[in-house]
Enzyme design. Structure first.
Site, PDB file in Angstrom:
ATOM      1  N   GLY A 239       0.761  -1.246   0.000  1.00 51.26           N
ATOM      2  CA  GLY A 239       0.000   0.000   0.000  1.00 51.26           C
ATOM      3  C   GLY A 239       0.783   1.280   0.000  1.00 51.26           C
ATOM      4  O   GLY A 239       0.206   2.347  -0.226  1.00 51.26           O
ATOM      5  N   GLU A 278       3.993  -6.788   1.756  1.00 50.02           N
ATOM      6  CA  GLU A 278       3.518  -7.126   0.404  1.00 50.02           C
ATOM      7  C   GLU A 278       3.536  -5.895  -0.498  1.00 50.02           C
ATOM      8  O   GLU A 278       2.493  -5.478  -1.009  1.00 50.02           O
ATOM      9  CB  GLU A 278       2.080  -7.668   0.492  1.00 50.02           C
ATOM     10  N   GLY A 280       3.762  -3.719  -3.762  1.00 48.17           N
ATOM     11  CA  GLY A 280       3.616  -3.960  -5.197  1.00 48.17           C
ATOM     12  C   GLY A 280       4.029  -2.725  -5.970  1.00 48.17           C
ATOM     13  O   GLY A 280       5.098  -2.654  -6.585  1.00 48.17           O
ATOM     14  N   ARG A 281       3.189  -1.699  -5.897  1.00 44.78           N
ATOM     15  CA  ARG A 281       3.430  -0.451  -6.617  1.00 44.78           C
ATOM     16  C   ARG A 281       4.814   0.130  -6.311  1.00 44.78           C
ATOM     17  O   ARG A 281       5.509   0.617  -7.206  1.00 44.78           O
ATOM     18  CB  ARG A 281       2.357   0.554  -6.203  1.00 44.78           C
ATOM     19  N   ARG A 317      -5.574   2.900 -15.739  1.00 45.73           N
ATOM     20  CA  ARG A 317      -5.595   3.657 -14.477  1.00 45.73           C
ATOM     21  C   ARG A 317      -6.239   5.045 -14.601  1.00 45.73           C
ATOM     22  O   ARG A 317      -7.034   5.428 -13.749  1.00 45.73           O
ATOM     23  CB  ARG A 317      -4.194   3.758 -13.882  1.00 45.73           C
ATOM     24  N   TYR A 321      -9.409   5.190 -12.264  1.00 43.00           N
ATOM     25  CA  TYR A 321      -9.196   5.853 -10.960  1.00 43.00           C
ATOM     26  C   TYR A 321      -8.892   7.338 -11.106  1.00 43.00           C
ATOM     27  O   TYR A 321      -8.371   7.938 -10.154  1.00 43.00           O
ATOM     28  CB  TYR A 321      -8.014   5.224 -10.221  1.00 43.00           C
ATOM     29  N   CYS A 349     -13.490   3.775 -28.466  1.00 40.56           N
ATOM     30  CA  CYS A 349     -14.749   4.485 -28.677  1.00 40.56           C
ATOM     31  C   CYS A 349     -15.481   4.788 -27.397  1.00 40.56           C
ATOM     32  O   CYS A 349     -16.626   4.353 -27.199  1.00 40.56           O
ATOM     33  CB  CYS A 349     -15.630   3.628 -29.572  1.00 40.56           C
ATOM     34  N   GLU A 350     -14.857   5.445 -26.474  1.00 39.43           N
ATOM     35  CA  GLU A 350     -15.576   5.999 -25.336  1.00 39.43           C
ATOM     36  C   GLU A 350     -14.764   7.150 -24.774  1.00 39.43           C
ATOM     37  O   GLU A 350     -13.538   7.136 -24.819  1.00 39.43           O
ATOM     38  CB  GLU A 350     -15.905   4.962 -24.260  1.00 39.43           C
ATOM     39  N   TYR A 378       0.392  -1.986 -12.193  1.00 42.63           N
ATOM     40  CA  TYR A 378      -1.022  -1.941 -12.576  1.00 42.63           C
ATOM     41  C   TYR A 378      -1.201  -1.336 -13.966  1.00 42.63           C
ATOM     42  O   TYR A 378      -2.197  -0.669 -14.250  1.00 42.63           O
ATOM     43  CB  TYR A 378      -1.836  -1.180 -11.516  1.00 42.63           C
TER      44      TYR A 378
HETATM   45  N1  LLP Z   1      -1.496  -6.923  -0.540  1.00 39.70           N
HETATM   46  C1  LLP Z   1      -2.813  -7.002  -0.787  1.00 39.70           C
HETATM   47  C2  LLP Z   1      -3.625  -7.917   0.000  1.00 39.70           C
HETATM   48  C3  LLP Z   1      -3.376  -6.210  -1.805  1.00 39.70           C
HETATM   49  O1  LLP Z   1      -4.686  -6.275  -2.038  1.00 39.70           O
HETATM   50  C4  LLP Z   1      -2.559  -5.327  -2.544  1.00 39.70           C
HETATM   51  C5  LLP Z   1      -3.108  -4.487  -3.600  1.00 39.70           C
HETATM   52  C6  LLP Z   1      -1.189  -5.292  -2.248  1.00 39.70           C
HETATM   53  C7  LLP Z   1      -0.693  -6.094  -1.240  1.00 39.70           C
HETATM   54  C8  LLP Z   1      -0.237  -4.392  -2.987  1.00 39.70           C
HETATM   55  O2  LLP Z   1      -0.552  -3.045  -2.810  1.00 39.70           O
HETATM   56  P1  LLP Z   1       0.457  -1.921  -3.327  1.00 39.70           P
HETATM   57  O3  LLP Z   1       1.712  -2.048  -2.517  1.00 39.70           O
HETATM   58  O4  LLP Z   1       0.714  -2.171  -4.749  1.00 39.70           O
HETATM   59  O5  LLP Z   1      -0.270  -0.668  -3.071  1.00 39.70           O
HETATM   60  N2  LLP Z   1      -5.109  -1.319  -9.507  1.00 39.70           N
HETATM   61  C9  LLP Z   1      -4.946  -0.274  -8.512  1.00 39.70           C
HETATM   62  C10 LLP Z   1      -4.273  -0.772  -7.259  1.00 39.70           C
HETATM   63  C11 LLP Z   1      -4.975  -1.951  -6.638  1.00 39.70           C
HETATM   64  C12 LLP Z   1      -4.316  -2.502  -5.422  1.00 39.70           C
HETATM   65  C13 LLP Z   1      -4.958  -3.790  -5.007  1.00 39.70           C
HETATM   66  N3  LLP Z   1      -4.352  -4.437  -3.908  1.00 39.70           N
HETATM   67  C14 LLP Z   1      -4.191   0.893  -9.128  1.00 39.70           C
HETATM   68  O6  LLP Z   1      -3.848   0.843 -10.309  1.00 39.70           O
HETATM   69  O7  LLP Z   1      -3.962   1.907  -8.472  1.00 39.70           O
END
Ligand code: LLP
Length: 424
Positions: A239, A278, A280-281, A317, A321, A349-350, A378
């Site tokens: 997150g 965890e 990701g981003r 995105r 969002y 087309c949107e 993402y």
């Molecule tokens: N752990 C869990 C349980 C999650 O649901 C997520 C992301 C992460 C870790 C990783 O979160 P991060 O570190 O990447 O913030 N598609 C959206 C973001 C969706 C995130 C979903 N869950 C976007 O493009 O902003």
């Protein structure tokens, strides 16, 4: 901090010109920097050096095998949310002993697959899932390690659609239910409860809500321990947000990580627990861009639209969002260049197929290459073939080398997915 910069007036990924990648691979195309991925992973893990901490890269952000293998080689584990992700993690060389399986709704087949693979931990989100896991595992004579994902009723995130920690979000069990469910689990033959997990949202740039959620998790784990349960694994989710606007200090990322690590150290001080992360981003976001070519200008009385060859199916995105992605021209414009507002749009087309509205950009013409920055997370992983467009290819750069790590889909592949019923 990332490795996309201008050299002799041309935007490069590490030592490779994006103009060259566009010429050889075509556009639109995602381009990743291996050095950036590596750096982000190392900065994150270094912040927790000396602590009992494990990092599981949230591969939903970017699950290309080359990205996964780059991180696996550095020792990263994987946070997965489907059988497909577990399969990809294993294929990229992430050992089962470093795989966590999260997700709101795991099917029996997925649970069985995870149990057979012998993964590190299953994050349980409902009572039904607890019972299903135990039933399936017991039938196999297994007892996998699991944690409860709790909903701390503290949400945060860059957009309502990516906030997950509020009590009206679908995620996790209520904190108040954890004690009862631990008692239920203690009498089940096929599950070994070892801790708790929390994840309150994504693109979080302020630490207050995270801190509040972690405090609740800490207090809950202490309470469970006092009841005789084992809650010594605390998975703190992902997150943490990243800068999307390049005008922001480039090093904001690392300093946010340091503050996050210091806050966590303070909250869990003196507790004999293993922390899980965890991200990701944070790992993949700034390590990738979407390179696209300008097809046409549509000059209308009110505004000028720049129509590019990438679309919302390639990078959803902004449409989904209202996300901001910086736009850099591949040919450097220079600080003195006059900028004018453009709406940058794709061919779909949107009207939602809009990447930027009234964005000040240097003068732009058909044939120009532009890059949507911070598209490594993402981006490709959320792409689709909407409008029967081919899935976008991916390139990874390492130093002066580059490789196509996902070729552009072919027309045969696209058409070959459908089947006609016999009455046609
Ligand atoms: N752990 C869990 C349980 C999650 O649901 C997520 C992301 C992460 C870790 C990783 O979160 P991060 O570190 O990447 O913030 N598609 C959206 C973001 C969706 C995130 C979903 N869950 C976007 O493009 O902003």
């Amino acid at each position: 901090m990332h490795h996309f910069h201008y050299r002799s007036g041309v935007l490069h990924a590490e030592d490779v010109s994006l103009a060259r990648i566009a010429a050889e691979v075509g556009t639109p195309v995602y381009v990743y920097s291996a050095a950036t991925l590596e750096r982000h992973y190392k900065v994150f893990t270094a912040a927790f050096a000396g602590q009992r901490a494990r990092v599981f890269y949230a591969m939903k952000a970017n699950s290309n095998l080359a990205v996964l293998k780059t991180l696996a080689t550095l020792g990263a584990g994987a946070d997965t949310v489907s059988e497909g992700e577990i399969r990809k993690a294993l294929a990229a060389g992430v050992p089962a002993s470093k795989i966590v399986f999260s997700g709101v709704g795991k099917s029996d087949a997925e649970l069985a697959f995870a149990i057979d693979a012998g993964i590190y931990q299953i994050n349980i989100e409902t009572e039904g899932e607890l019972l299903a896991l135990s039933r399936i595992a017991a039938a196999k004579g297994r007892r996998p390690s699991a944690v409860f994902r709790v909903n701390p009723d503290v949400g945060a995130g860059g957009h309502a659609k990516i906030t997950t920690g509020s009590s009206d979000n679908k995620f996790g069990i209520s904190i108040g239910d954890a004690g009862r469910l631990y008692d239920v689990a203690a009498n089940l033959p096929g599950v070994n409860m070892v801790g708790l997990a929390v994840h309150i949202g994504s693109q979080i740039r302020e630490l207050d809500e995270l801190e509040a959620a972690f405090q609740r998790l800490r207090d809950l784990s202490k309470g469970l321990k006092a009841q005789g349960h084992s809650a010594e694994r605390l998975d703190l989710g992902g997150g943490l947000g990243i800068p999307y606007e390049m005008s922001e200090a480039v090093d904001h990322g690392p300093s946010l990580i340091q503050a996050y690590a210091a806050m966590i150290k303070r909250i869990f001080a003196g507790m004999d627990v293993e922390l899980g992360f965890e991200p990701g981003r944070l790992i993949a976001g700034n390590a990738g861009i979407l390179l696209t070519r300008v097809l046409h200008l549509n000059q209308r009385p009110q505004k000028t639209f720049v129509v590019v060859d990438a679309a919302m199916n390639d990078l959803v995105r902004p449409a989904m969002y209202e996300a901001f992605h910086d736009i850099w021209p591949v040919q450097e414009a220079g600080h003195a260049a006059v900028r004018q507002p453009y709406d940058v749009v794709g061919p779909i087309c949107e009207s939602g197929d809009t990447f930027a509205t009234a964005r000040p950009l240097p003068q732009t013409k058909p044939g120009d290459l532009i890059a949507f920055m911070t598209a490594g997370a993402y981006g490709s992983s959320m792409s689709s073939t909407y409008n029967s467009r081919l899935l976008v290819p991916e390139v990874m750069v390492k130093g002066a080398e580059f490789a196509v790590v996902r070729p552009r889909q072919t027309w045969d592949e696209l058409l070959g997915q459908d089947r006609l019923p016999k009455w046609l």
